[in-house]
Motif scaffolding. Structure first.
Motif, mmCIF file in Angstrom:
data_model
loop_
_atom_site.group_PDB
_atom_site.id
_atom_site.type_symbol
_atom_site.label_atom_id
_atom_site.label_comp_id
_atom_site.label_asym_id
_atom_site.label_seq_id
_atom_site.Cartn_x
_atom_site.Cartn_y
_atom_site.Cartn_z
ATOM 1 N N LYS A 138 0.827 -1.222 0.000
ATOM 2 C CA LYS A 138 0.000 0.000 0.000
ATOM 3 C C LYS A 138 0.856 1.265 0.000
ATOM 4 C CE LYS A 138 -4.148 -2.021 2.041
ATOM 5 N NZ LYS A 138 -3.736 -3.417 1.889
ATOM 6 N N MET A 139 2.072 1.148 -0.555
ATOM 7 C CA MET A 139 2.935 2.319 -0.668
ATOM 8 C C MET A 139 2.394 3.311 -1.683
ATOM 9 S SD MET A 139 6.815 0.777 -0.524
ATOM 10 C CE MET A 139 7.579 2.395 -0.749
ATOM 11 N N ASP A 140 1.671 2.803 -2.704
ATOM 12 C CA ASP A 140 1.106 3.695 -3.711
ATOM 13 C C ASP A 140 0.139 4.693 -3.072
ATOM 14 O OD1 ASP A 140 -0.651 1.684 -3.034
ATOM 15 O OD2 ASP A 140 -1.031 1.025 -5.080
ATOM 16 N N ARG A 141 -0.708 4.206 -2.183
ATOM 17 C CA ARG A 141 -1.662 5.075 -1.483
ATOM 18 C C ARG A 141 -0.927 6.061 -0.576
ATOM 19 N NH1 ARG A 141 -6.949 5.442 0.004
ATOM 20 N NH2 ARG A 141 -7.400 6.072 2.145
ATOM 21 N N ARG A 142 0.118 5.586 0.100
ATOM 22 C CA ARG A 142 0.895 6.469 0.977
ATOM 23 C C ARG A 142 1.531 7.601 0.169
ATOM 24 N NH1 ARG A 142 3.088 5.991 5.959
ATOM 25 N NH2 ARG A 142 2.670 3.743 6.098
ATOM 26 N N ILE A 143 2.104 7.255 -0.975
ATOM 27 C CA ILE A 143 2.741 8.268 -1.822
ATOM 28 C C ILE A 143 1.729 9.318 -2.268
ATOM 29 C CG2 ILE A 143 3.837 8.638 -4.075
ATOM 30 C CD1 ILE A 143 5.085 5.798 -3.663
ATOM 31 N N ALA A 144 0.562 8.852 -2.751
ATOM 32 C CA ALA A 144 -0.471 9.774 -3.241
ATOM 33 C C ALA A 144 -0.948 10.713 -2.134
ATOM 34 C CB ALA A 144 -1.643 8.980 -3.808
ATOM 35 N N LEU A 145 -1.279 10.141 -0.966
ATOM 36 C CA LEU A 145 -1.795 10.972 0.132
ATOM 37 C C LEU A 145 -0.710 11.896 0.684
ATOM 38 C CD1 LEU A 145 -3.979 8.318 1.998
ATOM 39 C CD2 LEU A 145 -4.788 10.285 0.677
ATOM 40 N N ALA A 146 0.536 11.433 0.707
ATOM 41 C CA ALA A 146 1.622 12.271 1.229
ATOM 42 C C ALA A 146 1.818 13.507 0.362
ATOM 43 C CB ALA A 146 2.916 11.457 1.297
ATOM 44 N N ILE A 147 1.794 13.328 -0.952
ATOM 45 C CA ILE A 147 1.981 14.471 -1.855
ATOM 46 C C ILE A 147 0.809 15.442 -1.745
ATOM 47 C CG2 ILE A 147 2.098 15.150 -4.293
ATOM 48 C CD1 ILE A 147 3.729 12.615 -4.783
ATOM 49 N N LEU A 148 -0.412 14.918 -1.745
ATOM 50 C CA LEU A 148 -1.595 15.792 -1.644
ATOM 51 C C LEU A 148 -1.626 16.511 -0.306
ATOM 52 C CD1 LEU A 148 -4.272 13.430 -3.242
ATOM 53 C CD2 LEU A 148 -3.250 15.458 -4.278
ATOM 54 N N ASP A 149 -1.210 15.824 0.746
ATOM 55 C CA ASP A 149 -1.163 16.448 2.079
ATOM 56 C C ASP A 149 -0.098 17.536 2.114
ATOM 57 O OD1 ASP A 149 -1.557 16.977 4.756
ATOM 58 O OD2 ASP A 149 -0.559 15.167 5.478
ATOM 59 N N LYS A 150 1.044 17.246 1.505
ATOM 60 C CA LYS A 150 2.162 18.192 1.529
ATOM 61 C C LYS A 150 1.812 19.505 0.848
ATOM 62 C CE LYS A 150 6.586 18.972 2.419
ATOM 63 N NZ LYS A 150 7.105 18.988 3.801
ATOM 64 N N ILE A 151 1.084 19.448 -0.263
ATOM 65 C CA ILE A 151 0.740 20.679 -0.995
ATOM 66 C C ILE A 151 -0.558 21.305 -0.485
ATOM 67 C CG2 ILE A 151 1.923 19.868 -3.061
ATOM 68 C CD1 ILE A 151 -0.860 19.393 -4.292
ATOM 69 N N ARG A 152 -1.129 20.701 0.584
ATOM 70 C CA ARG A 152 -2.369 21.219 1.206
ATOM 71 C C ARG A 152 -3.473 21.391 0.154
ATOM 72 N NH1 ARG A 152 -1.380 22.655 6.288
ATOM 73 N NH2 ARG A 152 -3.313 23.861 6.442
ATOM 74 N N ALA A 153 -3.716 20.315 -0.582
ATOM 75 C CA ALA A 153 -4.700 20.360 -1.665
ATOM 76 C C ALA A 153 -6.106 20.584 -1.119
ATOM 77 C CB ALA A 153 -4.648 19.049 -2.448
ATOM 78 N N ASN A 154 -6.734 21.674 -1.529
ATOM 79 C CA ASN A 154 -8.087 21.971 -1.055
ATOM 80 C C ASN A 154 -8.990 22.534 -2.150
ATOM 81 O OD1 ASN A 154 -6.900 24.433 -1.366
ATOM 82 N ND2 ASN A 154 -7.505 25.259 0.629
#
Length: 518
Positions: A138-154
């Motif tokens: 489940k590293m793919d999900r971690r990578i996706a959420l980490a990037i979206l979290d990092k850029i504060r996607a809203n």
């Protein structure tokens, strides 16, 4: 309770036709369409192989390969047989038709199965195994959420740009755009579910899904050698014709400007779906919460990161790299990578778990497609077809020739799902045609075949788009209205940006005698 095997058993008591039709229906296929495609493929095969006279300028072996090419294309379009089975059937038909000359009574087994022994295939297999393990962890999900979290996607724009970053990272880790689209699907659906049901929010969902799962996946796939199977088909042709050292690093350098095309498609999608200023209520908070729920990285994830990092360094430091640490080809590095991935105890799951998530059908399709391109060249079919197309563009300059081929390719692709199959058919013809029209064979092949990747008119032209369509977010009409402009953007960008870029790197498409710079 029903037995688990009941789901795959047809208890039909009707005739043979009813039994077969029900089996196809149970598999989610249309009996009429499937059998029509199957019958048409074989009818065309026997018509070309046994009935039609051999045209002037084409050898009998070329006619046999033409019959197999048409058979495979119809099978791939109709999906009457699984694409991988069609791929492995190509060498079989080459033996039965003597599409490649026999040595007495001995079939040329080495030649007809050459597509399954190339470096590109073993590189692909490593990528498939690595992708399967990454999905299990489940590293793919971690990578996706980490990037979206990092850029504060809203908002919609940030979400799409964040998913573009995710696509770039996953293109290194997960081969094939369809595998990445399937990986991203639950993440993207989770994000679109945060939007409401107003007309503007429904349009925003369409923009997120199309741009993130289709356009982003295809553009990033072109950038990474193992991120898109047609890349491997083209590099295989180049290497067999003496254009060596086009390794992992040089491929990224060649295709780097394509990443800029995402900005243009994003501008168009934003304008078309009117997503400017659409906020996703609670978007970043939800993404942050989901990211935190994953917890810290496990030892297995760190082990995968270390293994992939080591193999990645080997990929980047082979022949053609600014820093050469070894001289092994990518396929050999891929085989070494497979040995590293399966060190006993490195990961906490059995072989069957990896096996079930490995894209074996695509592996067989790639091997068959490479075999087909090789047979087209050796039988003279590619040169014969190139001569026919040559007469169509006689007297045109380089950019006019490119435009004719690019638009022609898009028309051909309307009925073909597999981008791999399309490039397998197209690349050897374009490569053989280049010297006839006075163009550089490598840059000409890249420019034409790369545009084939951006077949955005119908969802059925790209497997990643079929997966995106499965979200139920957009209609075929929605996709087509956005897609035709995106195709024009891709063609214009390729001619106006990529052709000068290749020239800057020493491969001007208008100069067939340019010295190979790698």
């Amino acid at each position: 309770m029903a037995n688990a095997s009941d789901e795959t058993v047809n208890s039909c008591k009707g005739g043979l036709g009813t039994y077969i039709s029900e089996n196809l229906t149970l598999c989610g296929q249309s009996p009429k369409t499937t059998w029509l495609g199957y019958a048409l493929a074989w009818a065309a095969f026997f018509l070309i192989y046994k009935v039609l006279p051999v045209p002037e300028g084409l050898k009998p072996e070329g006619m046999s390969v033409l019959a197999i090419l048409v058979w495979a294309s119809i099978m791939w379009v109709s999906e009457a047989m699984p694409v991988g089975i069609t791929g492995i059937s190509i060498p079989t038909l080459l033996i039965l038709t003597k599409g490649l000359p026999w040595n007495g009574n001995n079939p040329p087994m080495g030649q007809v199965f050459s597509g399954f022994t190339t470096h590109e295939v073993w590189l692909c297999l490593f990528a498939f195994f690595a992708g399967a393990i990454i999905q299990l962890l489940k590293m793919d999900r971690r990578i996706a959420l980490a990037i979206l979290d990092k850029i504060r996607a809203n908002n919609v724009g940030r979400i799409i740009w964040g998913m573009f970053g995710v696509n770039i990272v996953l293109a290194f880790l997960i081969p094939a755009a369809n595998a990445r689209a399937a990986t991203l699907m639950p993440v993207i659906q989770g994000i679109t579910n945060l939007l409401g049901d107003t007309p503007q929010e429904r349009e925003a969902k369409k923009a997120i899904v199309i741009q993130s799962m289709v356009y982003g996946s295809m553009i990033c796939g072109i950038f990474i050698l193992t991120g898109h199977m047609p890349n491997l088909i083209m590099t295989g042709i180049f290497e067999k014709n003496g254009f060596q050292n086009l390794g992992y690093f040089n491929w990224m350098l060649l295709q780097l400007p394509y990443l800029g095309m995402f900005g243009l498609t994003q501008w168009w999608i934003r304008v078309h779906f009117k997503t400017g200023g659409v906020i996703i209520a609670g978007g970043h908070e939800q993404i942050h919460r989901q990211h935190k729920e994953l917890g810290p990285m496990s030892r297995s994830e760190w082990a995968m990161l270390a293994a992939f990092g080591l193999v990645g360094i080997l990929f980047m430091t082979g022949k053609g790299s600014p820093l050469v640490l070894h001289t092994y080809q990518l396929g050999v590095v891929g085989l070494v990578g497979i040995m590293i991935l399966f060190i006993p105890g490195l990961f906490p799951f059995k072989w069957k778990a990896v096996q079930d998530r490995t894209i074996w059908g695509t592996f067989l399709l790639l091997g068959g497609a490479i075999t087909m391109t090789d047979a087209m060249t050796k039988s003279g079919l590619a040169g014969w077809l190139a001569e026919i197309i040559h007469h169509m563009v006689l007297g045109m300059n380089w950019w006019q020739t490119l435009l004719v081929l690019m638009f022609g390719t898009q028309v051909l692709r309307i009925g073909m799902l597999s981008n791999v199959a399309a490039v397998a058919m197209l690349a050897p013809i374009v490569f053989a045609m280049a010297p006839k029209v006075g163009l550089h064979p490598v840059s000409f092949t890249l420019l034409v075949c790369n545009v084939d990747t951006f077949a955005y008119l119908l969802p059925t032209q790209i497997t990643a788009a079929v997966i995106a369509y499965g979200t139920g977010t957009f209609s075929t009409a929605d996709y087509a209205k956005a897609g035709w402009v995106s195709i024009l953007i891709a063609i214009a960008y390729t001619v106006c940006v990529m052709a000068p870029w290749y020239a800057f790197l020493g491969m001007p498409v208008w100069n067939p005698g340019a010295v190979w710079p790698y």
